[in-house]
Write an enzyme that holds these catalytic residues in place. Structure first.
Site, PDB file in Angstrom:
ATOM      1  N   ASP A   1      -2.677  21.962  24.558  1.00 46.49           N
ATOM      2  CA  ASP A   1      -2.612  21.570  25.821  1.00 46.49           C
ATOM      3  C   ASP A   1      -1.668  22.227  26.811  1.00 46.49           C
ATOM      4  OD1 ASP A   1      -4.542  19.479  25.417  1.00 46.49           O
ATOM      5  OD2 ASP A   1      -2.867  18.197  24.966  1.00 46.49           O
ATOM      6  N   GLY A   2      -0.526  22.767  26.326  1.00 50.96           N
ATOM      7  CA  GLY A   2       0.214  23.544  27.212  1.00 50.96           C
ATOM      8  C   GLY A   2      -0.500  24.800  27.668  1.00 50.96           C
TER       9      GLY A   2
ATOM     10  N   GLU B   1       0.669  16.197  35.892  1.00 48.89           N
ATOM     11  CA  GLU B   1       1.320  15.186  36.590  1.00 48.89           C
ATOM     12  C   GLU B   1       2.571  16.210  37.410  1.00 48.89           C
ATOM     13  OE1 GLU B   1       3.392  16.721  33.809  1.00 48.89           O
ATOM     14  OE2 GLU B   1       2.780  14.963  32.985  1.00 48.89           O
TER      15      GLU B   1
ATOM     16  N   ARG C   1      15.499   3.549  43.084  1.00 48.89           N
ATOM     17  CA  ARG C   1      16.980   4.340  43.001  1.00 48.89           C
ATOM     18  C   ARG C   1      16.982   4.497  41.363  1.00 48.89           C
ATOM     19  NH1 ARG C   1      22.577   4.572  44.254  1.00 48.89           N
ATOM     20  NH2 ARG C   1      21.793   4.426  46.493  1.00 48.89           N
TER      21      ARG C   1
ATOM     22  N   ASP D   1      16.167   7.447  37.928  1.00 46.60           N
ATOM     23  CA  ASP D   1      16.293   8.796  37.253  1.00 46.60           C
ATOM     24  C   ASP D   1      14.959   9.626  38.263  1.00 46.60           C
ATOM     25  OD1 ASP D   1      18.280   8.083  35.748  1.00 46.60           O
ATOM     26  OD2 ASP D   1      17.023   8.391  33.755  1.00 46.60           O
TER      27      ASP D   1
ATOM     28  N   ASN E   1       3.416  10.259  31.051  1.00 48.87           N
ATOM     29  CA  ASN E   1       3.013   9.084  31.649  1.00 48.87           C
ATOM     30  C   ASN E   1       2.867   7.919  30.464  1.00 48.87           C
ATOM     31  OD1 ASN E   1       1.732   6.874  33.930  1.00 48.87           O
ATOM     32  ND2 ASN E   1       0.145   7.415  32.243  1.00 48.87           N
ATOM     33  N   LYS E   2       2.572   8.245  29.325  1.00 44.96           N
ATOM     34  CA  LYS E   2       2.170   7.451  28.278  1.00 44.96           C
ATOM     35  C   LYS E   2       3.640   7.167  27.622  1.00 44.96           C
ATOM     36  CE  LYS E   2      -0.418   6.437  24.389  1.00 44.96           C
ATOM     37  NZ  LYS E   2       0.504   5.922  23.579  1.00 44.96           N
ATOM     38  N   SER E   3       4.432   8.045  27.644  1.00 44.93           N
ATOM     39  CA  SER E   3       5.847   7.955  27.050  1.00 44.93           C
ATOM     40  C   SER E   3       6.797   6.928  27.836  1.00 44.93           C
ATOM     41  CB  SER E   3       6.487   9.409  27.119  1.00 44.93           C
ATOM     42  OG  SER E   3       5.843  10.277  26.489  1.00 44.93           O
TER      43      SER E   3
HETATM   44  P1  NAP Z   1       5.282  20.283  25.347  1.00 42.24           P
HETATM   45  O1  NAP Z   1       6.766  20.096  25.442  1.00 42.24           O
HETATM   46  O2  NAP Z   1       4.625  21.326  24.019  1.00 42.24           O
HETATM   47  O3  NAP Z   1       4.453  19.066  25.634  1.00 42.24           O
HETATM   48  C1  NAP Z   1       4.730  17.825  24.746  1.00 42.24           C
HETATM   49  C2  NAP Z   1       3.575  17.246  24.181  1.00 42.24           C
HETATM   50  O4  NAP Z   1       2.622  16.899  24.995  1.00 42.24           O
HETATM   51  C3  NAP Z   1       2.775  18.351  23.349  1.00 42.24           C
HETATM   52  O5  NAP Z   1       2.519  17.715  22.024  1.00 42.24           O
HETATM   53  C4  NAP Z   1       1.539  18.436  24.176  1.00 42.24           C
HETATM   54  O6  NAP Z   1       0.283  18.955  23.253  1.00 42.24           O
HETATM   55  C5  NAP Z   1       1.157  17.208  24.923  1.00 42.24           C
HETATM   56  N1  NAP Z   1       0.360  17.165  26.013  1.00 42.24           N
HETATM   57  C6  NAP Z   1       0.262  17.926  27.009  1.00 42.24           C
HETATM   58  N2  NAP Z   1      -0.655  17.436  27.998  1.00 42.24           N
HETATM   59  C7  NAP Z   1      -1.082  16.366  27.464  1.00 42.24           C
HETATM   60  C8  NAP Z   1      -2.204  15.693  27.716  1.00 42.24           C
HETATM   61  N3  NAP Z   1      -2.926  15.582  28.997  1.00 42.24           N
HETATM   62  N4  NAP Z   1      -2.286  14.364  27.127  1.00 42.24           N
HETATM   63  C9  NAP Z   1      -1.759  14.057  25.928  1.00 42.24           C
HETATM   64  N5  NAP Z   1      -0.866  15.033  25.372  1.00 42.24           N
HETATM   65  C10 NAP Z   1      -0.575  16.038  26.219  1.00 42.24           C
HETATM   66  O7  NAP Z   1       4.872  21.152  26.593  1.00 42.24           O
HETATM   67  P2  NAP Z   1       3.472  21.581  27.262  1.00 42.24           P
HETATM   68  O8  NAP Z   1       2.552  21.604  25.809  1.00 42.24           O
HETATM   69  O9  NAP Z   1       3.690  22.733  28.107  1.00 42.24           O
HETATM   70  O10 NAP Z   1       3.068  20.206  28.026  1.00 42.24           O
HETATM   71  C11 NAP Z   1       3.397  19.963  29.230  1.00 42.24           C
HETATM   72  C12 NAP Z   1       3.486  18.589  29.307  1.00 42.24           C
HETATM   73  O11 NAP Z   1       4.522  18.125  28.517  1.00 42.24           O
HETATM   74  C13 NAP Z   1       3.986  18.012  30.747  1.00 42.24           C
HETATM   75  O12 NAP Z   1       2.790  18.113  31.864  1.00 42.24           O
HETATM   76  C14 NAP Z   1       4.334  16.523  30.470  1.00 42.24           C
HETATM   77  O13 NAP Z   1       2.984  15.632  30.667  1.00 42.24           O
HETATM   78  C15 NAP Z   1       4.587  16.898  28.995  1.00 42.24           C
HETATM   79  N6  NAP Z   1       6.154  16.039  28.855  1.00 42.24           N
HETATM   80  C16 NAP Z   1       6.110  14.710  28.161  1.00 42.24           C
HETATM   81  C17 NAP Z   1       7.341  14.469  27.966  1.00 42.24           C
HETATM   82  C18 NAP Z   1       7.659  13.114  27.401  1.00 42.24           C
HETATM   83  O14 NAP Z   1       6.750  12.532  26.932  1.00 42.24           O
HETATM   84  N7  NAP Z   1       8.787  12.688  27.266  1.00 42.24           N
HETATM   85  C19 NAP Z   1       8.569  15.195  28.498  1.00 42.24           C
HETATM   86  C20 NAP Z   1       8.463  16.374  29.201  1.00 42.24           C
HETATM   87  C21 NAP Z   1       6.893  16.630  29.403  1.00 42.24           C
HETATM   88  P3  NAP Z   1       0.120  20.642  22.883  1.00 42.24           P
HETATM   89  O15 NAP Z   1       1.213  20.432  21.669  1.00 42.24           O
HETATM   90  O16 NAP Z   1      -1.170  20.729  22.435  1.00 42.24           O
HETATM   91  O17 NAP Z   1       0.577  21.690  23.919  1.00 42.24           O
HETATM   92 MN    MN Z   2       2.646  22.259  24.190  1.00 36.25          MN
END
Ligand code: NAP
Ligand code: MN
Length: 266
Positions: A51-52, A124, A150, A152, A166-168
């Site tokens: 997805d990234g 997002e 007010r 994070d 969002n789900k997290s």
């Molecule tokens: P990453 O750290 O590898 O992403 C975290 C996980 O989110 C990976 O497993 C990624 O899948 C998955 N993911 C990304 N978009 C998704 C979606 N629309 N639906 C379900 N899972 C999804 O970083 P990244 O791959 O560059 O992805 C960036 C995204 O990470 C951000 O847009 C944000 O949504 C998410 N994120 C989540 C948190 C959290 O949950 N606490 C914190 C920061 C960012 P892949 O392994 O296939 O890449």
């Molecule tokens: Mn990723």
């Protein structure tokens, strides 16, 4: 766009991928596709990775609405934006060749920073305090002052982004056939002085959300757009709405959004 022949491949040039990618490119060429080096010349843009990688492919090619995006996964389990596995070459080529291919539209979020710079997001936009203190945001829905937040930070996500960050934070998973944006809180402070809704809420595509960052010294938030950080330092106001132009992806028989959600989470 009946003839889709020009394909741009977006992927990390890593050793472990190169062989498989080259064989896929050859396979595509044998089937009459032209591999282009310039993404603006492509009518199909393919990301190879998770997805990234898909988020980056869409961002680097500027969220085009006049081409088809496709995600090809390389891991055992396919990510949300990936409809194919790199080993399914026949399936990939068949889908790209289909002249009457059905497309699926994914809503795109638009963010205007301080009334001048516009960014797009597929997952997002997050806004978080960069220091230990909480920070304060006045939240407006259209012209209504809705609440003073007010805590994070806040998260504004698209339907396809609803399964990510969002789900997290306990936001709802939203069907991308609904053009809307979801607003979620990141650790809001709630007491007799500060009160926020406390749950995520979903706005229609006709609404505008405005976040005014209270300038109290903690006005250097970290702003994330999908998997990138915005390099703007002192931000006063963010306006959110849905973009008029969604991106298009391939619609296959076995890859409805809910099938993907089931395969990923259940
Ligand atoms: P990453 O750290 O590898 O992403 C975290 C996980 O989110 C990976 O497993 C990624 O899948 C998955 N993911 C990304 N978009 C998704 C979606 N629309 N639906 C379900 N899972 C999804 O970083 P990244 O791959 O560059 O992805 C960036 C995204 O990470 C951000 O847009 C944000 O949504 C998410 N994120 C989540 C948190 C959290 O949950 N606490 C914190 C920061 C960012 P892949 O392994 O296939 O890449
Ligand atoms: Mn990723």
């Amino acid at each position: 766009m009946s003839e889709r022949k020009n394909v741009y491949f977006f992927y990390k040039k890593e050793d472990k991928l190169v062989e498989k990618v080259e064989s896929l490119l050859d396979f595509a060429k044998d089937h009459g596709f032209i591999i282009v080096e310039d993404d603006t010349k492509a009518n199909i843009i393919v990301s190879i990775g998770g997805d990234g990688e898909f988020l980056q492919a869409v961002r680097k090619t500027k969220f085009r609405s006049d081409c088809l995006y496709a995600g090809i996964g390389v891991d055992d389990t396919l990510s949300l934006y990936c409809d194919f596995h790199i080993d399914d070459r026949e399936k990939i080529i068949h889908a790209m060749k289909e002249s009457q291919i059905e497309v699926r539209r994914y809503p795109v979020l638009e963010v205007i920073v301080d009334g001048k710079t516009t960014f797009k997001c597929l997952n997002e936009c997050s806004i978080k305090s960069s220091i230990i203190k909480t920070f304060v945001i006045d939240v407006f829905i259209d012209d209504l002052h809705f609440e003073t937040f007010r805590g994070d930070g806040m998260l504004i996500s698209t339907p396809t982004g609803s399964t990510a960050y969002n789900k997290s934070v306990n936001g709802a998973v939203v069907d991308p056939m609904l053009p809307c944006i979801q607003v979620s809180e990141l650790a809001s402070l709630n007491n007799n002085l500060y009160r926020t809704l406390g749950s995520s809420f979903i706005l229609s595509d006709k609404r505008k959300l405005t976040l005014k960052i209270v300038q109290d010294g903690n006005d250097y938030p970290v702003i994330g757009i999908d998997n990138e950080a915005l390099s703007i330092r002192n931000v006063k106001q963010l306006e959110y709405g849905l973009s008029e132009t969604p991106i298009k992806t391939v619609k296959l028989k076995d890859n409805s959004f809910w099938e993907k959600v089931k395969r990923t989470f259940l």
